[in-house]
Design an enzyme around this catalytic site. Structure first.
Site, PDB file in Angstrom:
ATOM      1  N   HIS A  52      38.393  65.009  71.418  1.00 53.43           N
ATOM      2  CA  HIS A  52      39.545  65.469  72.173  1.00 53.43           C
ATOM      3  C   HIS A  52      40.674  64.446  72.021  1.00 53.43           C
ATOM      4  CE1 HIS A  52      37.411  62.874  75.111  1.00 53.43           C
ATOM      5  NE2 HIS A  52      38.640  62.520  75.458  1.00 53.43           N
ATOM      6  N   ALA A  53      41.824  64.801  72.544  1.00 54.74           N
ATOM      7  CA  ALA A  53      42.975  63.898  72.590  1.00 54.74           C
ATOM      8  C   ALA A  53      43.517  63.917  74.014  1.00 54.74           C
ATOM      9  CB  ALA A  53      44.050  64.330  71.607  1.00 54.74           C
TER      10      ALA A  53
END
Length: 136
Positions: A52-53
């Site tokens: 994820h970011a």
């Protein structure tokens, strides 16, 4: 922010025959104030984490015990860091896709974060991330 803003940071190490001591000061050793600490442990062999970011969150990732790899990707370039010592870590700036793998048995990953948990700050879809950084 470009991948080059993410970097390995050495921390102070005070050596003593009785054991070593390392500390981290927000806005000194790392470029943000620490507002949350969390850690990963008991990660099964072959498992991975991350994927994820964060839109706005800054993080600092440290291997407190054992080892693991941190792969960072800004949508254009990728860089892999092997973390295996508690006296250095990796600064992870916002809008960086992260992936943790190659956890050794008994490893502990500690993360210092610039803010409290906020689900709306996450980008969990890779295609959405690539569009957001203009790489799609």
């Amino acid at each position: 922010m470009p991948l080059s803003d993410c970097r390995l940071i050495d921390l102070p190490k005070i050596s003593d025959a009785r054991g070593n001591l390392t500390f981290v000061e927000g806005n000194n050793h790392i470029p943000f104030e620490v507002k949350r600490v969390y850690y990963l442990y008991d990660v099964p062999g072959g498992a991975d984490r991350g994927e994820h970011a964060h839109k706005d969150l800054h993080q600092f990732v440290i291997s407190m015990s054992g080892s693991f790899d941190l792969l960072l990707d800004d949508g254009f370039d990728k860089k892999r860091f092997q973390l295996n010592r508690p006296y250095y870590g990796v600064y992870v700036c916002p809008m960086m896709w992260r992936y943790l793998d190659n956890f050794s048995s008994g490893s502990v990953c500690m993360v210092l974060a610039s803010g409290p948990y906020d689900e709306t700050d996450y980008i969990r879809d890779r295609d959405e991330f690539l569009k957001a950084v203009g790489a799609a």
